[in-house]
Design an enzyme around this catalytic site. Structure first.
Site, short mmCIF file in Angstrom:
data_model
loop_
_atom_site.label_atom_id
_atom_site.label_comp_id
_atom_site.label_asym_id
_atom_site.label_seq_id
_atom_site.Cartn_x
_atom_site.Cartn_y
_atom_site.Cartn_z
CG HIS A 36 -62.61 -3.97 -4.40
ND1 HIS A 36 -61.29 -4.23 -5.05
CD2 HIS A 36 -62.71 -2.71 -4.19
CE1 HIS A 36 -60.60 -3.25 -5.07
NE2 HIS A 36 -61.45 -2.01 -4.71
CG ASP B 189 -61.38 2.91 -8.02
OD1 ASP B 189 -60.58 3.65 -7.27
OD2 ASP B 189 -62.30 2.16 -7.59
CG HIS C 188 -58.14 0.68 -5.35
ND1 HIS C 188 -58.54 1.80 -4.96
CD2 HIS C 188 -58.96 -0.31 -4.99
CE1 HIS C 188 -59.83 1.37 -4.47
NE2 HIS C 188 -60.16 0.26 -4.44
#
Length: 183
Positions: free
Chosen positions: A136, A171, A173
């Site tokens: 991220h 994952d 997301h």
């Protein structure tokens, strides 16, 4: 055909590092995974071996992260969260400020680069970074418990070496930081 050579990248130096106690992300996951692999006899012999990691250098991190962001990240880790650091995503619910935030990320990134080195030299056919997965982190913004993006740095290192890279994120997301860096 012979069995693939497996390398598990780890750094005992990270064992004392952690996010704040009330944070749901636990750095201890890497140590627990390593312990489980050891207890199952999966590290050593023909199954695979453990390879020591190293922290990524500032110059290596600057390949994918903005210098000003890295400065703010180090400043916040030293206890000085500025308004600019907050604007860059530091100090949020999923990006808490703590003393190990830069160091742990540098170790995770260095572990990814160690994995790349193992693959590029042919020392390993498969390399697994037990410290990584921080998909991220953006070039100049923290997010989703991620401050430095080891995944994008490893992909970049492979691409710089002339390798074709496929990034498959399994994952639950979206790995938005990796996407942002290569979009």
């Amino acid at each position: 055909m012979s069995d693939p050579k497996l390398a598990f990248i780890y750094a005992p130096e990270i064992e004392g590092m952690s996010y704040p106690p009330d944070c749901p992300f636990k750095t201890q996951r890497a140590t627990l995974a390593r312990s489980k692999l050891l207890s199952l006899g999966l590290l050593g012999g023909s199954n695979g071996w453990e390879m020591p990691a190293r922290p990524a250098t500032l110059a290596e991190l600057q390949r994918i992260h903005a210098a000003a962001y890295l400065e703010e990240l180090q400043r916040a880790a030293a206890g000085d969260l500025t308004a600019e650091g907050f604007r860059l995503g530091l100090g949020g619910a999923d990006t808490p400020v703590f003393k190990d935030m830069f160091a742990y990320g540098a170790w995770a990134c260095g572990a990814g680069l160690t994995a790349v080195d193992q693959l590029l030299t042919g020392s390993a056919d498969v390399a697994f970074n037990l410290l990584g997965g921080f998909h991220h982190a953006m070039p100049a913004r923290a997010g989703g418990f991620c401050f430095l993006n080891d995944v994008a740095l490893a992909c970049d290192a492979l691409a710089r070496a002339g390798k074709r890279v496929v990034y498959l994120d399994v994952d639950a997301h979206h790995g938005d930081g990796v996407q942002e860096m290569f979009y």
